[in-house]
Design a protein around this motif. Sequence first.
Motif, PDB file in Angstrom:
ATOM      1  N   SER A 235      30.768 -39.760 -43.062  1.00  0.00           N
ATOM      2  CA  SER A 235      29.882 -38.879 -43.818  1.00  0.00           C
ATOM      3  C   SER A 235      28.893 -39.683 -44.657  1.00  0.00           C
ATOM      4  CB  SER A 235      30.700 -37.957 -44.726  1.00  0.00           C
ATOM      5  OG  SER A 235      31.467 -37.053 -43.964  1.00  0.00           O
ATOM      6  N   CYS A 236      29.380 -40.746 -45.292  1.00  0.00           N
ATOM      7  CA  CYS A 236      28.493 -41.576 -46.098  1.00  0.00           C
ATOM      8  C   CYS A 236      27.468 -42.300 -45.234  1.00  0.00           C
ATOM      9  CB  CYS A 236      29.303 -42.581 -46.907  1.00  0.00           C
ATOM     10  SG  CYS A 236      30.177 -41.850 -48.312  1.00  0.00           S
ATOM     11  N   ALA A 237      27.861 -42.706 -44.041  1.00  0.00           N
ATOM     12  CA  ALA A 237      26.923 -43.389 -43.145  1.00  0.00           C
ATOM     13  C   ALA A 237      25.792 -42.454 -42.717  1.00  0.00           C
ATOM     14  CB  ALA A 237      27.663 -43.924 -41.926  1.00  0.00           C
ATOM     15  N   ILE A 238      26.136 -41.216 -42.404  1.00  0.00           N
ATOM     16  CA  ILE A 238      25.110 -40.236 -42.037  1.00  0.00           C
ATOM     17  C   ILE A 238      24.191 -39.972 -43.229  1.00  0.00           C
ATOM     18  CG2 ILE A 238      24.704 -37.835 -41.362  1.00  0.00           C
ATOM     19  CD1 ILE A 238      27.357 -38.005 -39.777  1.00  0.00           C
ATOM     20  N   ALA A 239      24.792 -39.823 -44.411  1.00  0.00           N
ATOM     21  CA  ALA A 239      24.003 -39.586 -45.620  1.00  0.00           C
ATOM     22  C   ALA A 239      23.067 -40.749 -45.898  1.00  0.00           C
ATOM     23  CB  ALA A 239      24.935 -39.352 -46.807  1.00  0.00           C
ATOM     24  N   ALA A 240      23.544 -41.968 -45.684  1.00  0.00           N
ATOM     25  CA  ALA A 240      22.723 -43.158 -45.922  1.00  0.00           C
ATOM     26  C   ALA A 240      21.491 -43.158 -45.028  1.00  0.00           C
ATOM     27  CB  ALA A 240      23.552 -44.420 -45.687  1.00  0.00           C
ATOM     28  N   GLN A 241      21.674 -42.799 -43.764  1.00  0.00           N
ATOM     29  CA  GLN A 241      20.522 -42.761 -42.857  1.00  0.00           C
ATOM     30  C   GLN A 241      19.531 -41.682 -43.286  1.00  0.00           C
ATOM     31  OE1 GLN A 241      19.294 -44.786 -40.965  1.00  0.00           O
ATOM     32  NE2 GLN A 241      18.824 -44.105 -38.890  1.00  0.00           N
ATOM     33  N   SER A 242      20.040 -40.521 -43.680  1.00  0.00           N
ATOM     34  CA  SER A 242      19.152 -39.470 -44.181  1.00  0.00           C
ATOM     35  C   SER A 242      18.357 -39.959 -45.381  1.00  0.00           C
ATOM     36  CB  SER A 242      19.961 -38.230 -44.578  1.00  0.00           C
ATOM     37  OG  SER A 242      20.620 -37.656 -43.475  1.00  0.00           O
ATOM     38  N   LEU A 243      19.042 -40.616 -46.297  1.00  0.00           N
ATOM     39  CA  LEU A 243      18.411 -41.124 -47.514  1.00  0.00           C
ATOM     40  C   LEU A 243      17.321 -42.139 -47.195  1.00  0.00           C
ATOM     41  CD1 LEU A 243      18.531 -41.397 -50.702  1.00  0.00           C
ATOM     42  CD2 LEU A 243      20.141 -43.261 -50.287  1.00  0.00           C
ATOM     43  N   MET A 244      17.615 -43.075 -46.295  1.00  0.00           N
ATOM     44  CA  MET A 244      16.661 -44.143 -46.002  1.00  0.00           C
ATOM     45  C   MET A 244      15.454 -43.634 -45.216  1.00  0.00           C
ATOM     46  SD  MET A 244      19.041 -47.513 -45.361  1.00  0.00           S
ATOM     47  CE  MET A 244      20.053 -46.763 -44.072  1.00  0.00           C
ATOM     48  N   LEU A 245      15.677 -42.684 -44.326  1.00  0.00           N
ATOM     49  CA  LEU A 245      14.540 -42.114 -43.595  1.00  0.00           C
ATOM     50  C   LEU A 245      13.660 -41.284 -44.517  1.00  0.00           C
ATOM     51  CD1 LEU A 245      16.140 -41.112 -40.175  1.00  0.00           C
ATOM     52  CD2 LEU A 245      14.699 -43.088 -40.688  1.00  0.00           C
ATOM     53  N   ALA A 246      14.287 -40.538 -45.415  1.00  0.00           N
ATOM     54  CA  ALA A 246      13.510 -39.771 -46.389  1.00  0.00           C
ATOM     55  C   ALA A 246      12.717 -40.711 -47.292  1.00  0.00           C
ATOM     56  CB  ALA A 246      14.434 -38.882 -47.223  1.00  0.00           C
TER      57      ALA A 246
END
Length: 201
Positions: free
Chosen positions: A127-138
């Motif tokens: 879950s944190c890995a998916i969130a990290a990618q969302s954060l970095m792309l945003a």
Amino acid sequence: MNVFTALETRRSIRQYTSNSPIPQAHFDALINAVRVSPTSFNIQHWRIVRVLDSALRHQLQEAAWGQEQITGAQELLILCGDIDAWQKKPERYWRNLETSKQNYIVNMLKDFYSSKSQLQRDEAIRSCAIAAQSLMLAAKALGYDSNPMIGFDADDVGKIINLPKQHVVTMMITLGKANEAAGVRGGDIPLNELLVMNTFS
């Protein structure tokens, strides 16, 4: 920014300018990108520590073997996963559903995770890995650069931030404006190694 452009142009940046703070409205948008990221059973395991205190930043830099982006970036976020999130009032993850559907999903959730400690931990990290990618792309879409980091002593980081029991530090992310462009990409594995059709040989 087009999502494919963000994917292509996002690079790990280690040197940041020191005079480009991220406005609160942009920071709020980045956190919202995390909030809408998918998680299994909508458990939302993520717990993000925003480190603004300079003294803590320097302690964390020591735990990260002196890496300069820890103190040089505009933002330092530590993504932690709550391993026990699946059993902490799980009905709240589905509070917008009618009661019968909510109960059905919550019972499935409990059956799926109960007595499976490795799965519970793995799911928090996923879950944190998916969130990290969302954060970095945003962040890239808003014109900011980032660097996901696992190069640190996780036990030391946990002590510095007073990590609660049954939580895991998954990574740190630095955010800000790059001081210099990233170098060339290191190299990609060939497509026929990346993509497997139906089964491994």
